[in-house]
Design an enzyme around this catalytic site. Structure first.
Site, PDB file in Angstrom:
ATOM      1  N   HIS A 138       2.794  -3.811   6.562  1.00 58.11           N
ATOM      2  CA  HIS A 138       1.901  -2.675   6.335  1.00 58.11           C
ATOM      3  C   HIS A 138       2.011  -1.697   7.503  1.00 58.11           C
ATOM      4  O   HIS A 138       2.728  -1.929   8.458  1.00 58.11           O
ATOM      5  CB  HIS A 138       0.447  -3.161   6.269  1.00 58.11           C
ATOM      6  CG  HIS A 138       0.126  -4.026   5.090  1.00 58.11           C
ATOM      7  ND1 HIS A 138      -0.781  -3.656   4.136  1.00 58.11           N
ATOM      8  CD2 HIS A 138       0.594  -5.250   4.710  1.00 58.11           C
ATOM      9  CE1 HIS A 138      -0.862  -4.597   3.213  1.00 58.11           C
ATOM     10  NE2 HIS A 138      -0.043  -5.586   3.533  1.00 58.11           N
ATOM     11  N   GLU A 194       1.231  -4.699  10.931  1.00 58.72           N
ATOM     12  CA  GLU A 194       0.750  -3.323  10.798  1.00 58.72           C
ATOM     13  C   GLU A 194       1.645  -2.508  11.715  1.00 58.72           C
ATOM     14  O   GLU A 194       1.531  -2.599  12.936  1.00 58.72           O
ATOM     15  CB  GLU A 194      -0.709  -3.203  11.260  1.00 58.72           C
ATOM     16  CG  GLU A 194      -1.732  -3.845  10.359  1.00 58.72           C
ATOM     17  CD  GLU A 194      -2.154  -2.938   9.220  1.00 58.72           C
ATOM     18  OE1 GLU A 194      -1.814  -1.743   9.250  1.00 58.72           O
ATOM     19  OE2 GLU A 194      -2.805  -3.435   8.292  1.00 58.72           O
ATOM     20  N   ARG A 248      -3.144   4.728  -2.384  1.00 55.63           N
ATOM     21  CA  ARG A 248      -2.916   3.436  -1.734  1.00 55.63           C
ATOM     22  C   ARG A 248      -2.774   2.290  -2.731  1.00 55.63           C
ATOM     23  O   ARG A 248      -2.011   1.352  -2.520  1.00 55.63           O
ATOM     24  CB  ARG A 248      -4.123   3.170  -0.811  1.00 55.63           C
ATOM     25  CG  ARG A 248      -4.395   1.746  -0.399  1.00 55.63           C
ATOM     26  CD  ARG A 248      -5.757   1.704   0.293  1.00 55.63           C
ATOM     27  NE  ARG A 248      -6.260   0.348   0.491  1.00 55.63           N
ATOM     28  CZ  ARG A 248      -6.215  -0.302   1.635  1.00 55.63           C
ATOM     29  NH1 ARG A 248      -5.644   0.234   2.684  1.00 55.63           N
ATOM     30  NH2 ARG A 248      -6.730  -1.507   1.745  1.00 55.63           N
ATOM     31  N   GLU A 295       1.731   4.029   2.720  1.00 56.57           N
ATOM     32  CA  GLU A 295       2.227   3.632   4.042  1.00 56.57           C
ATOM     33  C   GLU A 295       3.753   3.768   4.073  1.00 56.57           C
ATOM     34  O   GLU A 295       4.500   2.796   4.174  1.00 56.57           O
ATOM     35  CB  GLU A 295       1.745   2.209   4.349  1.00 56.57           C
ATOM     36  CG  GLU A 295       0.213   2.149   4.398  1.00 56.57           C
ATOM     37  CD  GLU A 295      -0.381   0.738   4.416  1.00 56.57           C
ATOM     38  OE1 GLU A 295       0.382  -0.241   4.529  1.00 56.57           O
ATOM     39  OE2 GLU A 295      -1.616   0.625   4.322  1.00 56.57           O
ATOM     40  N   HIS A 333       0.878  -1.183   0.000  1.00 53.97           N
ATOM     41  CA  HIS A 333       0.000   0.000   0.000  1.00 53.97           C
ATOM     42  C   HIS A 333       0.910   1.227   0.000  1.00 53.97           C
ATOM     43  O   HIS A 333       1.601   1.510   0.975  1.00 53.97           O
ATOM     44  CB  HIS A 333      -0.919   0.007   1.230  1.00 53.97           C
ATOM     45  CG  HIS A 333      -2.010  -1.002   1.134  1.00 53.97           C
ATOM     46  ND1 HIS A 333      -2.525  -1.663   2.229  1.00 53.97           N
ATOM     47  CD2 HIS A 333      -2.692  -1.479   0.056  1.00 53.97           C
ATOM     48  CE1 HIS A 333      -3.479  -2.492   1.823  1.00 53.97           C
ATOM     49  NE2 HIS A 333      -3.592  -2.396   0.513  1.00 53.97           N
TER      50      HIS A 333
END
Lengths: 309, 97
Positions: free
Chosen positions: A196, A270, A127, A72, A69
């Site tokens: 991510h 994440e 994204r 990020e 993405h």
């Protein structure tokens, strides 16, 4: 030694150039391979860390990707720092050295290069990929909904204008297809870690179905060890568990596909947010984020190394 | 380059499932051009929404009228982006020198 500043964000050109420097500085450990090209014809580069030169078959391997993405940015930055860490710690860190004695590590730092370039040039909030969607004025596919694992289920959108648009068919995006082809072609990938941001979570399969993965307990135990190791660095707290139960149903995601294709140790991180910046994490947090992620990564890699299957 | 002057990121933290459902419905309102940074998943997980400046008033009215608690996580997205760009340029100059 190249003067590269790990504590600032960089463009794709700067990252690709730095990758060449890294290869030049560590020619016996690091090489750069191209696994495909993006929709807009940018090369998809992967750094290969390997000490094996004579193997006729592929050595067991660990796959890591960052930045699928594009907005990020902390993830690409963490990928750069991590690549450098692997190169510089080899021969010093006993655990990493042992891993690299028998295994290879593949690291794709800019997994969505078109999107990443677009975040620098046109829209910082982009994204998805940058492919054209037939019949729609909205561009791009969410490359973390585009994998052939529960593809098209309710945990993705069929609206091309949505940020979670799954694409017209599984692996419609060259950015995902190239990874899948590489992993299948390699045939000996033992772990896949997709990085991510943000939410501070460590997750494992499944995201597309409610039932626990056959290796759920082992994956859960290892996730706990990893987040504990991460928290020990700067006190950052992560939650962990299956994607479905930790956050929400997500269909067509990377780690479900890798798991369903035999990669037992499939995880997704994440990375940080402190609850204040979201995708706009200040550059001052790049190094702390990467520093705390490193022991979590090595915990997983070490476990993979010690538990062949 | 697209600018985000006046855009805010709102953080909703609720323990009510019905609020989550409402936030999902709000996401479908294409005219508001909302960008869900963290999607409505389940109660007690934050939902972060980048709201373009023109949509701020209707979104805040929507949230308040349904008793959905929120805070302003980012006051002005463009200010952060300007800071980010400035920091990159400064670092680049240092690298060159």
């Amino acid at each position: 030694s190249s003067g590269f500043d790990f504590s600032t964000y960089h463009t794709i050109e700067e990252i690709y150039s730095w990758m060449d420097d890294l290869v030049a500085q560590h020619p016996n450990l690091v090489s750069k391979i191209q696994i495909g090209e993006s929709y807009e014809k940018r090369p998809l580069y992967v750094l290969k860390f390997s000490t094996g030169r004579t193997a006729k078959t592929h050595r067991p391997a660990i796959w890591i990707d960052t930045g699928i993405h594009s907005r990020e940015w902390i993830t690409q930055a963490t990928g750069v720092w991590t690549a450098n860490k692997i190169a510089t710690e080899y021969g010093k860190d006993a655990s990493l050295t042992a891993i690299l004695t028998s295994m290879d590590i593949f690291l794709e730092i800019v997994t969505n290069p078109d999107g990443f370039a677009y975040t620098h040039s046109q829209n910082r909030m982009w994204r998805k990929t940058r492919s054209i969607n037939a019949g729609s004025s909205c561009k791009g596919v969410d490359p973390n909904r585009n994998w052939d694992a529960g593809f098209g289920g309710p945990g993705a959108s069929n609206n091309p204008c949505s940020e979670t648009y799954h694409g017209p068919h599984p692996f419609s995006e060259s950015e995902t297809k190239s990874i899948a082809d590489f992993i299948l072609g390699h045939g000996n990938v033992m772990a896949a870690i997709s990085i991510h941001s943000y939410s501070q979570m460590l997750m494992f399969p499944y995201g597309y179905k409610d039932e626990p993965a056959p290796d759920h307990q082992e994956l859960d135990d290892l996730a706990k060890e990893a987040v504990d190791a991460l928290a020990a660095v700067h006190g950052t707290r992560y939650t962990y568990g299956s994607t479905m139960h930790t956050i929400y149903q997500a269909d067509g995601i990377t780690i479900d596909w890798t798991y369903d294709n035999g990669v037992k140790y499939s995880y997704t991180f994440e990375l940080r947010d402190t609850g204040r910046y979201g995708f706009l994490l200040p550059a001052s947090q790049i190094i702390p984020t990467a520093e705390e992620t490193w022991p979590a990564l090595t915990k997983i890699m070490d476990h993979v190394h010690k538990h062949p299957y | 380059q697209k600018r985000f002057v006046g855009d805010q990121v709102l953080r909703v933290l609720t323990d009510k499932e019905e609020h989550i459902v409402l936030l999902r419905e709000l996401e479908e309102s294409e005219d508001l051009q909302l960008d869900y940074w963290a999607a409505p998943a389940k109660p007690d997980l934050p939902v972060d929404i980048r709201v373009p400046f023109p949509s701020l008033q209707p979104v805040k009215i929507f949230l308040e009228s349904h008793g959905i608690p929120y805070t302003i996580m980012i006051e002005d997205v463009q200010t952060l982006l300007d800071e980010e760009k400035e920091a990159m340029e400064k670092a680049r100059k240092l690298e060159r020198s």
